[in-house]
Design a protein around this motif. Structure first.
Motif, short mmCIF file in Angstrom:
data_model
loop_
_atom_site.label_atom_id
_atom_site.label_comp_id
_atom_site.label_asym_id
_atom_site.label_seq_id
_atom_site.Cartn_x
_atom_site.Cartn_y
_atom_site.Cartn_z
N VAL A 1 0.83 -1.19 0.00
CA VAL A 1 0.00 0.00 0.00
C VAL A 1 0.88 1.26 0.00
O VAL A 1 0.74 2.13 -0.85
CB VAL A 1 -0.95 0.02 1.21
CG1 VAL A 1 -1.72 1.34 1.27
CG2 VAL A 1 -1.91 -1.16 1.16
N TYR B 1 3.75 5.12 -2.88
CA TYR B 1 2.41 4.57 -2.77
C TYR B 1 2.08 3.64 -3.93
O TYR B 1 2.58 3.82 -5.06
CB TYR B 1 1.38 5.70 -2.76
CG TYR B 1 1.54 6.67 -1.62
CD1 TYR B 1 2.32 7.82 -1.76
CD2 TYR B 1 0.92 6.44 -0.38
CE1 TYR B 1 2.48 8.70 -0.72
CE2 TYR B 1 1.08 7.34 0.66
CZ TYR B 1 1.86 8.46 0.49
OH TYR B 1 2.00 9.35 1.53
N SER C 1 -3.05 2.31 -6.76
CA SER C 1 -4.47 2.21 -6.39
C SER C 1 -4.86 3.15 -5.25
O SER C 1 -6.05 3.43 -5.07
CB SER C 1 -4.80 0.77 -6.00
OG SER C 1 -4.00 0.35 -4.92
N VAL C 2 -3.88 3.64 -4.49
CA VAL C 2 -4.20 4.51 -3.35
C VAL C 2 -3.59 5.90 -3.49
O VAL C 2 -3.87 6.78 -2.66
CB VAL C 2 -3.73 3.88 -2.03
CG1 VAL C 2 -4.31 2.48 -1.88
CG2 VAL C 2 -2.22 3.86 -1.90
N ARG D 1 -5.09 9.42 -2.44
CA ARG D 1 -6.15 9.22 -1.43
C ARG D 1 -5.57 8.89 -0.06
O ARG D 1 -6.15 9.27 0.95
CB ARG D 1 -7.09 8.10 -1.87
CG ARG D 1 -7.80 8.34 -3.18
CD ARG D 1 -8.86 7.26 -3.44
NE ARG D 1 -8.28 5.93 -3.58
CZ ARG D 1 -8.62 4.89 -2.82
NH1 ARG D 1 -9.53 5.02 -1.88
NH2 ARG D 1 -8.05 3.70 -3.01
N PHE D 2 -4.47 8.15 -0.04
CA PHE D 2 -3.85 7.72 1.21
C PHE D 2 -2.57 8.50 1.45
O PHE D 2 -1.84 8.85 0.49
CB PHE D 2 -3.52 6.23 1.16
CG PHE D 2 -4.69 5.29 1.17
CD1 PHE D 2 -5.99 5.74 0.98
CD2 PHE D 2 -4.49 3.94 1.38
CE1 PHE D 2 -7.07 4.87 0.98
CE2 PHE D 2 -5.54 3.04 1.40
CZ PHE D 2 -6.82 3.51 1.18
N MET E 1 -6.41 7.53 5.36
CA MET E 1 -7.11 7.01 4.20
C MET E 1 -8.35 7.85 3.94
O MET E 1 -9.26 7.89 4.78
CB MET E 1 -7.50 5.54 4.42
CG MET E 1 -6.33 4.65 4.81
SD MET E 1 -6.76 2.91 4.91
CE MET E 1 -7.88 2.94 6.30
N LEU F 1 -12.47 6.63 0.75
CA LEU F 1 -12.41 5.17 0.75
C LEU F 1 -13.41 4.56 -0.21
O LEU F 1 -14.52 5.09 -0.43
CB LEU F 1 -12.63 4.64 2.16
CG LEU F 1 -11.40 4.77 3.07
CD1 LEU F 1 -11.80 4.67 4.53
CD2 LEU F 1 -10.37 3.71 2.72
N ASP G 1 -11.18 -1.04 -1.13
CA ASP G 1 -10.15 -0.87 -0.10
C ASP G 1 -10.37 -1.81 1.08
O ASP G 1 -9.55 -1.86 2.00
CB ASP G 1 -10.13 0.57 0.41
CG ASP G 1 -9.72 1.57 -0.66
OD1 ASP G 1 -10.34 2.66 -0.71
OD2 ASP G 1 -8.78 1.27 -1.42
N TYR H 1 -5.44 -4.60 7.13
CA TYR H 1 -4.28 -3.75 6.90
C TYR H 1 -3.19 -4.09 7.93
O TYR H 1 -3.46 -4.14 9.13
CB TYR H 1 -4.67 -2.28 6.99
CG TYR H 1 -5.38 -1.80 5.76
CD1 TYR H 1 -6.67 -2.21 5.47
CD2 TYR H 1 -4.75 -0.94 4.86
CE1 TYR H 1 -7.32 -1.80 4.32
CE2 TYR H 1 -5.39 -0.51 3.71
CZ TYR H 1 -6.67 -0.94 3.44
OH TYR H 1 -7.32 -0.52 2.28
#
Length: 124
Positions: free
Chosen positions: A48, A60, A63-64, A67-68, A83, A86, A90, A94
């Protein structure tokens, strides 16, 4: 030896935010690169985000990205994963991980210590 304990998971709706925390034991936390990984049911554990020992370098998964946000507080021996926005995809357990090396890595096999994981569930 480093022990890692994640917290902050839960059930949220799509578009919501969560902040995961990973508290580490050990006086050498600041020398470790840290990473967050996740594992959805029936899937392999995937990368992630990762952060270097100083926090100066972060990377990162596509996919994230955007956003993260991964961050760390070496004074508190804690790494975070903020995060936002979402999505149901997702949803996963984790895990945080520590690498006995200053630079982060996307490779799951390059991490030396793992937490027990925290569940994140995102409903549509």
């Amino acid at each position: 030896q480093v022990q890692l304990v994640e917290s902050g998971g839960g059930l949220v709706q799509a578009g919501d935010s969560l902040r995961l925390s990973c508290a580490a034991s050990g006086r050498t936390f600041s020398s470790y690169a840290m990473g967050w990984f996740r594992q959805a049911p029936g899937k392999e554990r995937e990368f992630v985000a990762t952060i270097s020992w100083s926090g100066g370098t972060r990377y990162y998964a596509d996919s994230v990205k955007g956003r993260f946000t991964i961050s760390r507080d070496n004074a508190k021996n804690t790494v975070y994963l903020q995060m936002n926005s979402l999505k149901p995809e997702d949803t996963a357990v984790y895990y945080c991980a520590a690498r006995d090396y200053g630079s982060g890595s996307v490779n799951i096999h390059e991490y030396d210590y793992w937490g027990q994981g925290t569940q994140v569930t995102v409903s549509p």
